[in-house]
Design a protein around this motif. Sequence first.
Motif, PDB file in Angstrom:
ATOM      1  N   UNK A  74       0.830  -1.208   0.000  1.00 39.54           N
ATOM      2  CA  UNK A  74       0.000   0.000   0.000  1.00 39.54           C
ATOM      3  C   UNK A  74       0.862   1.254   0.000  1.00 39.54           C
ATOM      4  N   UNK A  75       1.916   1.249   0.799  1.00 41.40           N
ATOM      5  CA  UNK A  75       2.797   2.419   0.859  1.00 41.40           C
ATOM      6  C   UNK A  75       3.529   2.627  -0.465  1.00 41.40           C
ATOM      7  N   UNK A  76       4.113   1.583  -0.988  1.00 39.95           N
ATOM      8  CA  UNK A  76       4.908   1.708  -2.223  1.00 39.95           C
ATOM      9  C   UNK A  76       4.036   2.103  -3.409  1.00 39.95           C
ATOM     10  N   UNK A  77       2.927   1.417  -3.591  1.00 36.82           N
ATOM     11  CA  UNK A  77       2.098   1.699  -4.774  1.00 36.82           C
ATOM     12  C   UNK A  77       1.216   2.923  -4.590  1.00 36.82           C
ATOM     13  N   UNK A  78       1.123   3.418  -3.369  1.00 39.56           N
ATOM     14  CA  UNK A  78       0.382   4.647  -3.126  1.00 39.56           C
ATOM     15  C   UNK A  78       1.241   5.888  -3.294  1.00 39.56           C
ATOM     16  N   UNK A  79       2.530   5.682  -3.442  1.00 44.60           N
ATOM     17  CA  UNK A  79       3.493   6.766  -3.578  1.00 44.60           C
ATOM     18  C   UNK A  79       3.605   7.153  -5.061  1.00 44.60           C
ATOM     19  N   UNK A  80       3.489   8.416  -5.349  1.00 47.11           N
ATOM     20  CA  UNK A  80       3.620   8.886  -6.731  1.00 47.11           C
ATOM     21  C   UNK A  80       5.083   8.925  -7.127  1.00 47.11           C
ATOM     22  N   UNK A  81       5.347   8.595  -8.379  1.00 49.51           N
ATOM     23  CA  UNK A  81       6.669   8.860  -8.937  1.00 49.51           C
ATOM     24  C   UNK A  81       6.494   9.309 -10.379  1.00 49.51           C
ATOM     25  N   UNK A  82       7.516   9.960 -10.876  1.00 45.53           N
ATOM     26  CA  UNK A  82       7.383  10.646 -12.163  1.00 45.53           C
ATOM     27  C   UNK A  82       7.093   9.696 -13.318  1.00 45.53           C
ATOM     28  N   UNK A  94      -2.486   1.010  -9.922  1.00 47.62           N
ATOM     29  CA  UNK A  94      -3.475   0.881  -8.859  1.00 47.62           C
ATOM     30  C   UNK A  94      -2.996  -0.159  -7.848  1.00 47.62           C
ATOM     31  N   UNK A  95      -3.662  -0.186  -6.723  1.00 45.23           N
ATOM     32  CA  UNK A  95      -3.378  -1.227  -5.736  1.00 45.23           C
ATOM     33  C   UNK A  95      -3.950  -2.553  -6.222  1.00 45.23           C
ATOM     34  N   UNK A  96      -3.263  -3.649  -5.933  1.00 43.69           N
ATOM     35  CA  UNK A  96      -3.846  -4.956  -6.253  1.00 43.69           C
ATOM     36  C   UNK A  96      -5.034  -5.212  -5.328  1.00 43.69           C
ATOM     37  N   UNK A  97      -6.007  -5.992  -5.791  1.00 40.71           N
ATOM     38  CA  UNK A  97      -7.140  -6.317  -4.928  1.00 40.71           C
ATOM     39  C   UNK A  97      -6.731  -7.305  -3.837  1.00 40.71           C
ATOM     40  N   UNK A  98      -5.639  -8.024  -4.086  1.00 44.72           N
ATOM     41  CA  UNK A  98      -5.157  -8.979  -3.093  1.00 44.72           C
ATOM     42  C   UNK A  98      -3.687  -9.295  -3.372  1.00 44.72           C
ATOM     43  N   UNK A  99      -3.063  -9.895  -2.385  1.00 35.74           N
ATOM     44  CA  UNK A  99      -1.706 -10.413  -2.521  1.00 35.74           C
ATOM     45  C   UNK A  99      -1.811 -11.925  -2.403  1.00 35.74           C
ATOM     46  N   UNK A 111      -3.969 -15.984   0.547  1.00 32.96           N
ATOM     47  CA  UNK A 111      -4.366 -14.815  -0.237  1.00 32.96           C
ATOM     48  C   UNK A 111      -4.842 -13.763   0.752  1.00 32.96           C
ATOM     49  N   UNK A 112      -4.310 -12.543   0.620  1.00 36.49           N
ATOM     50  CA  UNK A 112      -4.611 -11.477   1.564  1.00 36.49           C
ATOM     51  C   UNK A 112      -5.240 -10.309   0.811  1.00 36.49           C
ATOM     52  N   UNK A 113      -6.419  -9.887   1.242  1.00 42.14           N
ATOM     53  CA  UNK A 113      -7.086  -8.741   0.615  1.00 42.14           C
ATOM     54  C   UNK A 113      -6.314  -7.462   0.935  1.00 42.14           C
ATOM     55  N   UNK A 114      -6.326  -6.531  -0.026  1.00 43.09           N
ATOM     56  CA  UNK A 114      -5.687  -5.232   0.178  1.00 43.09           C
ATOM     57  C   UNK A 114      -6.797  -4.208   0.380  1.00 43.09           C
ATOM     58  N   UNK A 115      -6.963  -3.702   1.609  1.00 42.35           N
ATOM     59  CA  UNK A 115      -8.015  -2.721   1.874  1.00 42.35           C
ATOM     60  C   UNK A 115      -7.823  -1.471   1.018  1.00 42.35           C
ATOM     61  N   UNK A 116      -8.909  -0.953   0.520  1.00 41.20           N
ATOM     62  CA  UNK A 116      -8.857   0.256  -0.292  1.00 41.20           C
ATOM     63  C   UNK A 116      -8.669   0.014  -1.761  1.00 41.20           C
ATOM     64  N   UNK A 117      -8.337  -1.208  -2.152  1.00 47.15           N
ATOM     65  CA  UNK A 117      -8.173  -1.530  -3.567  1.00 47.15           C
ATOM     66  C   UNK A 117      -9.543  -1.719  -4.196  1.00 47.15           C
ATOM     67  N   UNK A 118      -9.654  -1.287  -5.420  1.00 45.24           N
ATOM     68  CA  UNK A 118     -10.924  -1.430  -6.138  1.00 45.24           C
ATOM     69  C   UNK A 118     -10.783  -2.479  -7.200  1.00 45.24           C
ATOM     70  N   UNK A 119     -11.747  -3.389  -7.247  1.00 43.27           N
ATOM     71  CA  UNK A 119     -11.743  -4.424  -8.266  1.00 43.27           C
ATOM     72  C   UNK A 119     -11.994  -3.794  -9.625  1.00 43.27           C
TER      73      UNK A 119
END
Length: 125
Positions: A74-82, A94-99, A111-119
Amino acid sequence: MTQLLIEENFQHLDGQDVESLIEALAEFGLNAEPTQPRTGTRNGEWALVLHWLGGDIGPITEDAVTTALVMAVTEVLGRAHSAGPGGTSVRRRTLPVRIDIRGRTGELITSVAVPGAKAAPSAAS
């Protein structure tokens, strides 16, 4: 010694994302390396796939470890980069729906759900 392989997914991750994930997992004491895509998507949903190389699956299924994995992703993929040269070329970052964590032979360990991810909406045929 490498404990986890991070399956590359060029539709959702770029090299910078994978390197950042490796660094974030190292902070939790998990040694990771990238690997080529090995699994397909299910129902068009994006799942980040990790491959556990350890013999004992106990450590990777502990709540503290799965929580740490979700936090790192969540931290890594929520971080913007150029975007563009030297930055991401991923169009829909986007965030994965699960790991999904798989074993050496590809079996699903957990399998672990990622809160805040949208299918993703179902793809039209």
